[in-house]
Design an enzyme around this catalytic site. Structure first.
Site, PDB file in Angstrom:
ATOM      1  N   HIS A  24       0.859  -1.207   0.000  1.00 22.41           N
ATOM      2  CA  HIS A  24       0.000   0.000   0.000  1.00 22.41           C
ATOM      3  C   HIS A  24       0.881   1.237   0.000  1.00 22.41           C
ATOM      4  O   HIS A  24       0.811   2.056   0.925  1.00 22.41           O
ATOM      5  CB  HIS A  24      -0.946   0.021   1.215  1.00 22.41           C
ATOM      6  CG  HIS A  24      -2.095  -0.935   1.103  1.00 22.41           C
ATOM      7  ND1 HIS A  24      -2.780  -1.402   2.203  1.00 22.41           N
ATOM      8  CD2 HIS A  24      -2.698  -1.486   0.026  1.00 22.41           C
ATOM      9  CE1 HIS A  24      -3.747  -2.220   1.802  1.00 22.41           C
ATOM     10  NE2 HIS A  24      -3.716  -2.277   0.490  1.00 22.41           N
ATOM     11  N   HIS A  80     -12.198  -8.562  -5.683  1.00 24.48           N
ATOM     12  CA  HIS A  80     -11.619  -7.264  -5.298  1.00 24.48           C
ATOM     13  C   HIS A  80     -10.753  -6.749  -6.448  1.00 24.48           C
ATOM     14  O   HIS A  80      -9.982  -7.503  -7.037  1.00 24.48           O
ATOM     15  CB  HIS A  80     -10.782  -7.491  -4.042  1.00 24.48           C
ATOM     16  CG  HIS A  80     -10.156  -6.290  -3.455  1.00 24.48           C
ATOM     17  ND1 HIS A  80     -10.668  -5.008  -3.601  1.00 24.48           N
ATOM     18  CD2 HIS A  80      -9.053  -6.153  -2.660  1.00 24.48           C
ATOM     19  CE1 HIS A  80      -9.897  -4.157  -2.942  1.00 24.48           C
ATOM     20  NE2 HIS A  80      -8.911  -4.822  -2.377  1.00 24.48           N
ATOM     21  N   GLU A  82      -8.364  -4.332  -6.330  1.00 19.12           N
ATOM     22  CA  GLU A  82      -6.995  -3.869  -6.044  1.00 19.12           C
ATOM     23  C   GLU A  82      -5.990  -4.761  -6.773  1.00 19.12           C
ATOM     24  O   GLU A  82      -6.156  -5.983  -6.861  1.00 19.12           O
ATOM     25  CB  GLU A  82      -6.737  -3.854  -4.532  1.00 19.12           C
ATOM     26  CG  GLU A  82      -5.552  -2.976  -4.177  1.00 19.12           C
ATOM     27  CD  GLU A  82      -5.493  -2.601  -2.693  1.00 19.12           C
ATOM     28  OE1 GLU A  82      -6.258  -3.142  -1.879  1.00 19.12           O
ATOM     29  OE2 GLU A  82      -4.630  -1.754  -2.352  1.00 19.12           O
ATOM     30  N   ASP A  84      -3.186  -6.106  -6.447  1.00 16.82           N
ATOM     31  CA  ASP A  84      -2.503  -7.304  -5.934  1.00 16.82           C
ATOM     32  C   ASP A  84      -3.348  -8.557  -6.197  1.00 16.82           C
ATOM     33  O   ASP A  84      -2.837  -9.669  -6.122  1.00 16.82           O
ATOM     34  CB  ASP A  84      -2.143  -7.181  -4.449  1.00 16.82           C
ATOM     35  CG  ASP A  84      -3.293  -6.745  -3.570  1.00 16.82           C
ATOM     36  OD1 ASP A  84      -4.160  -5.995  -4.033  1.00 16.82           O
ATOM     37  OD2 ASP A  84      -3.324  -7.160  -2.388  1.00 16.82           O
ATOM     38  N   HIS A 163     -12.089  -4.046   2.052  1.00 18.73           N
ATOM     39  CA  HIS A 163     -11.843  -2.691   2.486  1.00 18.73           C
ATOM     40  C   HIS A 163     -11.974  -1.656   1.357  1.00 18.73           C
ATOM     41  O   HIS A 163     -11.669  -0.486   1.582  1.00 18.73           O
ATOM     42  CB  HIS A 163     -10.448  -2.603   3.117  1.00 18.73           C
ATOM     43  CG  HIS A 163      -9.327  -2.830   2.137  1.00 18.73           C
ATOM     44  ND1 HIS A 163      -8.297  -1.931   2.020  1.00 18.73           N
ATOM     45  CD2 HIS A 163      -9.080  -3.789   1.229  1.00 18.73           C
ATOM     46  CE1 HIS A 163      -7.457  -2.351   1.104  1.00 18.73           C
ATOM     47  NE2 HIS A 163      -7.893  -3.470   0.608  1.00 18.73           N
ATOM     48  N   ASP A 182      -9.479 -10.103   0.964  1.00 20.43           N
ATOM     49  CA  ASP A 182      -8.554  -9.515   1.942  1.00 20.43           C
ATOM     50  C   ASP A 182      -8.898  -9.865   3.394  1.00 20.43           C
ATOM     51  O   ASP A 182      -7.998  -9.958   4.243  1.00 20.43           O
ATOM     52  CB  ASP A 182      -8.555  -7.987   1.806  1.00 20.43           C
ATOM     53  CG  ASP A 182      -7.640  -7.497   0.695  1.00 20.43           C
ATOM     54  OD1 ASP A 182      -6.635  -8.166   0.404  1.00 20.43           O
ATOM     55  OD2 ASP A 182      -7.932  -6.435   0.123  1.00 20.43           O
ATOM     56  N   TYR A 210      -2.248  -7.016  10.359  1.00 22.15           N
ATOM     57  CA  TYR A 210      -3.064  -6.785   9.159  1.00 22.15           C
ATOM     58  C   TYR A 210      -4.360  -6.069   9.532  1.00 22.15           C
ATOM     59  O   TYR A 210      -4.760  -5.085   8.902  1.00 22.15           O
ATOM     60  CB  TYR A 210      -3.363  -8.159   8.541  1.00 22.15           C
ATOM     61  CG  TYR A 210      -4.019  -8.171   7.199  1.00 22.15           C
ATOM     62  CD1 TYR A 210      -3.255  -8.300   6.042  1.00 22.15           C
ATOM     63  CD2 TYR A 210      -5.391  -8.106   7.066  1.00 22.15           C
ATOM     64  CE1 TYR A 210      -3.849  -8.353   4.792  1.00 22.15           C
ATOM     65  CE2 TYR A 210      -5.998  -8.154   5.832  1.00 22.15           C
ATOM     66  CZ  TYR A 210      -5.217  -8.280   4.695  1.00 22.15           C
ATOM     67  OH  TYR A 210      -5.819  -8.339   3.463  1.00 22.15           O
ATOM     68  N   HIS A 243      -4.602 -13.425   1.137  1.00 24.18           N
ATOM     69  CA  HIS A 243      -3.227 -13.219   1.608  1.00 24.18           C
ATOM     70  C   HIS A 243      -2.952 -14.195   2.742  1.00 24.18           C
ATOM     71  O   HIS A 243      -3.749 -14.320   3.677  1.00 24.18           O
ATOM     72  CB  HIS A 243      -3.022 -11.800   2.161  1.00 24.18           C
ATOM     73  CG  HIS A 243      -3.115 -10.713   1.147  1.00 24.18           C
ATOM     74  ND1 HIS A 243      -2.197 -10.554   0.132  1.00 24.18           N
ATOM     75  CD2 HIS A 243      -4.006  -9.711   1.001  1.00 24.18           C
ATOM     76  CE1 HIS A 243      -2.529  -9.499  -0.596  1.00 24.18           C
ATOM     77  NE2 HIS A 243      -3.626  -8.973  -0.099  1.00 24.18           N
TER      78      HIS A 243
HETATM   79 FE1  FEO Z   1      -7.141  -4.780  -0.942  1.00 25.98          FE
HETATM   80 FE2  FEO Z   1      -5.000  -7.420  -0.968  1.00 25.98          FE
HETATM   81  O1  FEO Z   1      -5.851  -5.935  -1.674  1.00 25.98           O
END
Ligand code: FEO
Length: 412
Positions: A24, A80, A82, A84, A163, A182, A210, A243
């Site tokens: 991030h 999601h 994002e 990643d 998130h 996430d 986290y 993750h």
């Molecule tokens: Fe909100 Fe692991 O990306």
């Protein structure tokens, strides 16, 4: 890293990013690396849930190829946007051009902005950038919508702001398997994949880090989402986040931890965070810690100028009391502590108490500035600040001792 069958005909096809150290931007220090988990479900229809970061697209594709030719993928679930998790999607879609993509309404909007896709445009009318990215078909789904694969059916659960606005969970009732992207994750690179294969202390440490650094400000939404899932009567045997480690032995452990963190439950523990210019504020901090210790309260002393901020937030996640110190510089606090408090404020800790201290030269200011930020963060100032000119005398150090004892007493 080898692929792994997490349930019969459901494969982890993610990647382990051993060496990433910031996440991030630079807001999160991933000292133990991370993983980007993607899951391939084989049924009459073949579905992939999430992808991986773009730089690891080849590794994802190679793993899928070990199981099936990628062109056989029928559905790709994007929990999601994002990058990643979606970064490898454009590359993958070129290999399975007939795959249909599923996600929330915000997911569609987000993918469009990330990958330049005006979905409504007809083939042939797209710009070069759009033509090249491989996207074809997208279906918006919302909570309760189902996707039948054959023996199994996937159910979608929107999780807006957990998130990102697009965030979504995918649930497979036949396997009692929750794929929450996430949520419930950890930045933890390992060759092991399951909770029963790793050190429990490290696992929960990374899960807390986290939560504290990413999800803490969203705690009210976390509580609502867990309540909603309970009301849906969903039975969970395994939680496979995007993750870190998969929770198969004890998924209740991480759910209960999330409930506790989201309720802002704390321990009688104090974190003293300070920044010092010439050592006087540090002398005060050490004496304050002595006072706290006298009262038998657990305490951590942290020099923010040298500390790992991500770890400090983890320490603060379960602590009831914060004592913040800084030397005065230009009538204000020092810059490292200022940056840290700005970050802490954004995390919106609740039900905490605090006190402030520091050394000054000819004019004060740091204590007032720190108190102001803490109040803005919603943290209660539990006792008057303690400021000392230049270097603390023995008498002033006794006051520091008393300051620590008085604050600790509020936690007894
Ligand atoms: Fe909100 Fe692991 O990306």
């Amino acid at each position: 890293m080898a692929l792994r069958e997490i349930k019969k005909d459901i494969f982890w096809v993610g990647v382990v990013d051993w060496n990433v150290r910031t996440f991030h931007g630079h807001t999160y220090n991933t000292n133990r690396g991370t993983t980007y988990n993607a899951y391939l479900i084989l049924d009459e229809k073949i579905a992939l849930v999430d992808t991986v970061a773009g730089q690891f697209a080849d590794e994802l594709i190679e793993k899928i190829k070990q199981i099936i030719p990628p062109k056989k993928i029928d559905y790709i679930i994007v929990n999601h946007v994002e990058t990643d998790h979606s970064g490898a999607l454009p590359r993958l879609l070129k290999l399975c051009p007939s795959a249909k993509v599923f996600g929330s309404k915000k997911c569609k909007e987000g993918l469009s902005k990330h990958y330049y896709l005006p979905w409504s445009e007809a083939p042939g009318s797209q710009s070069d950038a759009v033509k090249d990215n491989g996207f074809r078909d997208f279906q918006i789904v919302k909570t309760g919508d189902k996707l039948k694969l054959g023996r199994r059916t996937l159910t979608f659960i929107e999780a807006a702001m957990l998130h990102w606005p697009d965030s979504m969970f995918t649930y497979c009732a036949e396997e009692r398997l929750l794929l929450p992207n996430d949520a419930f994750g950890q930045h933890y690179a390992t060759c092991e994949r399951f909770d029963d294969e790793v050190d429990q202390g490290i696992l929960m440490d990374e899960a807390a880090k986290y939560y504290g650094n990413i999800l803490w400000p969203l705690s009210s939404l976390v509580l609502k989402k867990i309540e909603e899932i309970v009301k849906m009567g969903i039975s969970i045997e395994m939680i496979a986040p995007s993750h870190g480690i998969i929770w198969r032995k004890d998924p209740g452990k991480i759910i209960n931890a999330y409930l506790s963190w989201a309720k802002n439950e704390t321990k009688p523990k104090i974190v003293v965070v300070y920044e010092t210019m010439w050592g006087a504020t540090e002398k005060m901090a050490r004496k304050i810690v002595e006072g706290i210790t006298d009262k038998g309260i657990s305490v951590k002393l942290i020099d923010i100028a040298t500390a790992d901020r991500t770890e400090v937030i983890k320490e603060m996640l379960d602590a009831k009391g914060y004592i913040i110190g800084s030397s005065t510089h230009n009538n204000d606090m020092l810059t490292a502590i200022a940056g840290f408090l700005a970050f802490l404020k954004g995390l919106k800790p609740q039900k905490r108490i605090a006190a402030v201290f520091g050394s000054y030269g000819w004019a004060g200011g740091a204590a007032k500035s720190i108190e102001s930020v803490l109040k803005e963060a919603g943290i209660e100032i539990a006792q008057p600040s303690l400021a000392v000119q230049y270097v603390p005398t023995d008498e002033e150090l006794r006051k520091c001792l008393e300051f620590g004892r008085e604050f600790a007493s509020k936690l007894l």
